[in-house]
Motif scaffolding. Structure first.
Motif, PDB file in Angstrom:
ATOM      1  N   GLY A 111      11.289 -13.529  21.812  1.00  0.00           N
ATOM      2  CA  GLY A 111      10.011 -14.327  21.391  1.00  0.00           C
ATOM      3  C   GLY A 111      10.405 -15.396  20.391  1.00  0.00           C
ATOM      4  N   ILE A 112      10.016 -16.574  20.558  1.00  0.00           N
ATOM      5  CA  ILE A 112      10.562 -17.869  19.736  1.00  0.00           C
ATOM      6  C   ILE A 112       9.222 -18.410  18.971  1.00  0.00           C
TER       7      ILE A 112
ATOM      8  N   ASN B 280       6.063 -16.374  29.169  1.00  0.00           N
ATOM      9  CA  ASN B 280       4.968 -15.863  28.474  1.00  0.00           C
ATOM     10  C   ASN B 280       4.495 -16.838  27.610  1.00  0.00           C
ATOM     11  N   PHE B 281       3.259 -17.008  27.221  1.00  0.00           N
ATOM     12  CA  PHE B 281       2.925 -17.954  26.059  1.00  0.00           C
ATOM     13  C   PHE B 281       1.811 -17.159  25.111  1.00  0.00           C
TER      14      PHE B 281
ATOM     15  N   SER C 112       3.118 -20.115  19.562  1.00  0.00           N
ATOM     16  CA  SER C 112       2.910 -21.489  18.955  1.00  0.00           C
ATOM     17  C   SER C 112       1.434 -21.273  18.251  1.00  0.00           C
ATOM     18  N   HIS C 113       1.197 -22.165  17.548  1.00  0.00           N
ATOM     19  CA  HIS C 113      -0.208 -22.465  17.005  1.00  0.00           C
ATOM     20  C   HIS C 113      -1.291 -22.413  18.007  1.00  0.00           C
ATOM     21  N   SER C 114      -1.036 -23.633  18.758  1.00  0.00           N
ATOM     22  CA  SER C 114      -1.914 -23.980  20.016  1.00  0.00           C
ATOM     23  C   SER C 114      -1.331 -23.995  21.211  1.00  0.00           C
ATOM     24  N   GLU C 115      -2.055 -24.454  22.400  1.00  0.00           N
ATOM     25  CA  GLU C 115      -1.615 -24.335  23.685  1.00  0.00           C
ATOM     26  C   GLU C 115      -1.291 -25.623  24.129  1.00  0.00           C
ATOM     27  N   SER C 116      -1.110 -26.510  23.074  1.00  0.00           N
ATOM     28  CA  SER C 116      -0.839 -28.198  23.364  1.00  0.00           C
ATOM     29  C   SER C 116       0.765 -28.303  23.979  1.00  0.00           C
ATOM     30  N   LYS C 117       1.720 -27.228  23.594  1.00  0.00           N
ATOM     31  CA  LYS C 117       2.882 -27.354  24.029  1.00  0.00           C
ATOM     32  C   LYS C 117       3.364 -26.383  25.354  1.00  0.00           C
ATOM     33  N   LYS C 118       2.200 -25.819  25.776  1.00  0.00           N
ATOM     34  CA  LYS C 118       2.559 -24.660  26.899  1.00  0.00           C
ATOM     35  C   LYS C 118       3.082 -25.055  28.144  1.00  0.00           C
ATOM     36  N   ALA C 119       2.898 -26.230  28.414  1.00  0.00           N
ATOM     37  CA  ALA C 119       3.558 -26.724  29.692  1.00  0.00           C
ATOM     38  C   ALA C 119       4.855 -26.941  29.572  1.00  0.00           C
TER      39      ALA C 119
ATOM     40  N   ALA D 130      17.682 -18.749  25.191  1.00  0.00           N
ATOM     41  CA  ALA D 130      17.263 -17.623  25.351  1.00  0.00           C
ATOM     42  C   ALA D 130      17.204 -17.480  26.878  1.00  0.00           C
ATOM     43  N   LYS D 131      16.714 -18.025  27.383  1.00  0.00           N
ATOM     44  CA  LYS D 131      16.601 -18.220  29.048  1.00  0.00           C
ATOM     45  C   LYS D 131      17.920 -18.236  29.620  1.00  0.00           C
ATOM     46  N   ALA D 132      18.925 -18.893  29.157  1.00  0.00           N
ATOM     47  CA  ALA D 132      20.118 -19.104  29.592  1.00  0.00           C
ATOM     48  C   ALA D 132      21.070 -17.788  29.566  1.00  0.00           C
ATOM     49  N   LEU D 133      20.578 -17.007  28.353  1.00  0.00           N
ATOM     50  CA  LEU D 133      21.025 -15.796  28.128  1.00  0.00           C
ATOM     51  C   LEU D 133      20.714 -14.601  28.887  1.00  0.00           C
ATOM     52  N   GLY D 134      19.373 -14.780  29.727  1.00  0.00           N
ATOM     53  CA  GLY D 134      18.963 -13.938  30.618  1.00  0.00           C
ATOM     54  C   GLY D 134      17.913 -13.056  29.950  1.00  0.00           C
ATOM     55  N   ALA D 135      17.313 -13.358  28.955  1.00  0.00           N
ATOM     56  CA  ALA D 135      15.972 -12.868  28.303  1.00  0.00           C
ATOM     57  C   ALA D 135      14.715 -13.242  29.115  1.00  0.00           C
ATOM     58  N   ASN D 136      13.863 -12.481  28.993  1.00  0.00           N
ATOM     59  CA  ASN D 136      12.421 -12.767  29.262  1.00  0.00           C
ATOM     60  C   ASN D 136      11.731 -13.198  27.941  1.00  0.00           C
ATOM     61  N   VAL D 137      11.447 -14.602  28.327  1.00  0.00           N
ATOM     62  CA  VAL D 137      11.152 -15.349  26.980  1.00  0.00           C
ATOM     63  C   VAL D 137       9.462 -15.806  26.905  1.00  0.00           C
ATOM     64  N   THR D 138       9.338 -15.460  25.551  1.00  0.00           N
ATOM     65  CA  THR D 138       7.962 -15.569  25.147  1.00  0.00           C
ATOM     66  C   THR D 138       7.963 -16.671  24.305  1.00  0.00           C
ATOM     67  N   ALA D 139       6.981 -17.854  24.368  1.00  0.00           N
ATOM     68  CA  ALA D 139       6.855 -18.920  23.409  1.00  0.00           C
ATOM     69  C   ALA D 139       5.694 -18.599  22.456  1.00  0.00           C
TER      70      ALA D 139
END
Length: 367
Positions: free
Chosen positions: A192-193, A234-235, A218-225, A207-216
């Motif tokens: 998770g970041i 995951n978000f 954030s306080h809001s969903e404004s940067k989800k895309a 994290a993606k480049a290293l092969g992990a499953n990545v979860t973002a």
């Protein structure tokens, strides 16, 4: 400009960021040693650390003036006679650390960031090793030239855009280093970041480049895309008064990198996201203390809270080589160096998407 005088944009008081009052001036770099490299600066990333330092947020007794900027890429124009890995004309970079003792166990084991005698920052530092530069102040990259001890100067790999490389030298390696240290993609499959900003967006990408499953996270969903384009599958949005997001995602992550500078972060809820044995690593540095934290949840879940500082020259080289190999690109916005006052105000207003890079057009940098 002589070899004994450089020109840069200086912060002269704590209001320089808010008011946009950086001023161009001349100053003396560290005394020349034959282990040094002079760099004609082409690009310099803008880091939140620059603003914290220039405004006195981290140190109310700041030693002004400060020339900040520690994501420096340029051309080596003068190379000391004792330097073997850099030659004149090379495209090179310098990150947030400029020097260390080079003799202690940490330094000898490629952990210069944790030098027993203390690291010397690329700006806001004092050189302490014996030589002509001993006692001199370090000045950073919002400038035409930079002088650095060669141990902390790295070559930029062929094929890597120098403007893209610049913000990796601090922002990138600050997250890359703990990702590698704590096994992202290997022992830590689910990462998770926290925070999708200058540091956080690099966290998602690497994290993606290293092969992990990545979860973002954030306080809001404004940067989800944006987060999904950077590699997040995951978000988690943490807005609202309830903490359903924490209970619904309980024990789903092996590793969390916290890039936020928010001193009021919901620390206990973040820790809830970790599997037993997981690590929550702080790389952001709030100006205020973090919330009080009960120890019982740590004990019952075997959770580790820790921190991580930048990365060694060895780790920086490794990261840049990975970026060149996988064609990794941070999301940058290039701005002219002479527009620095507007840039720092925009950075302070959180307008960066996601890293500003100052371009020294006079020296050959390309907008």
């Amino acid at each position: 400009m002589s070899a004994t005088e450089f020109t840069g944009w200086g912060a002269f008081d704590k209001n320089c960021v808010k008011d946009g009052s950086f001023k161009k001036f001349t100053y003396k770099p560290k005394g020349w040693d034959e282990t040094d490299v002079d760099i004609k600066i082409l690009y310099c990333g803008v880091c939140a650390s620059d603003l914290h330092t220039a405004s006195g947020g981290w140190n109310p007794n700041q030693d002004y003036p400060q020339v900040v900027g520690h994501e420096i890429v340029g051309i080596a124009v003068k190379v000391g006679s004792e330097v073997t890995h850099i030659k004149e004309g090379d495209l090179v970079g310098v990150g947030a650390q400029n020097d260390s003792c080079l003799e202690c166990g940490q330094c000898k084991n490629n952990r210069e960031s944790y030098c027993d005698k203390g690291q010397v920052g690329t700006y806001d530092g004092k050189y302490y090793r014996e030589g002509n530069g001993k006692g001199d102040k370090s000045y950073g990259g919002y400038a035409d030239m930079h002088r650095a001890p060669s141990h902390f100067v790295v070559k930029i790999p062929d094929g890597l855009d120098p403007a893209i490389a610049a913000p990796m030298l601090c922002g990138g390696v600050t997250v890359y280093s703990p990702l590698v240290q704590y096994g992202a993609g290997t022992t830590a499959k689910d990462v998770g970041i926290i925070g999708i900003g200058g540091l956080g967006h690099f966290g998602l990408i690497f994290a993606k480049a290293l092969g992990a499953n990545v979860t973002a996270i954030s306080h809001s969903e404004s940067k989800k895309a944006d987060a999904e384009k950077m590699g997040a599958t995951n978000f988690i949005a943490t807005h609202g008064d309830d903490n359903k997001w924490a209970t619904e995602n309980r024990r789903t992550l092996d590793l969390i990198i916290a890039t936020t500078n928010d001193a009021k972060m919901p620390l206990l809820d973040y820790a809830t996201l970790l599997k037993p044995g997981g690590h929550l690593v702080f790389v952001g540095a709030p100006e205020e203390p973090l919330p009080q934290f009960p120890t019982f949840p740590l004990i019952m879940s075997n959770i580790h809270l820790t921190g991580s500082a930048i990365g060694s020259p060895k780790i920086i080289k490794e990261m840049l080589e990975l970026a060149a190999k996988q064609d990794i690109k941070g999301w940058i916005i290039k701005r002219p160096l002479d527009d620095v006052n507007q840039v720092v105000q925009d950075m302070h207003a959180s307008k960066a998407r996601y890293r500003y890079v100052l371009v020294n057009e006079k020296n050959g940098g390309k907008l």
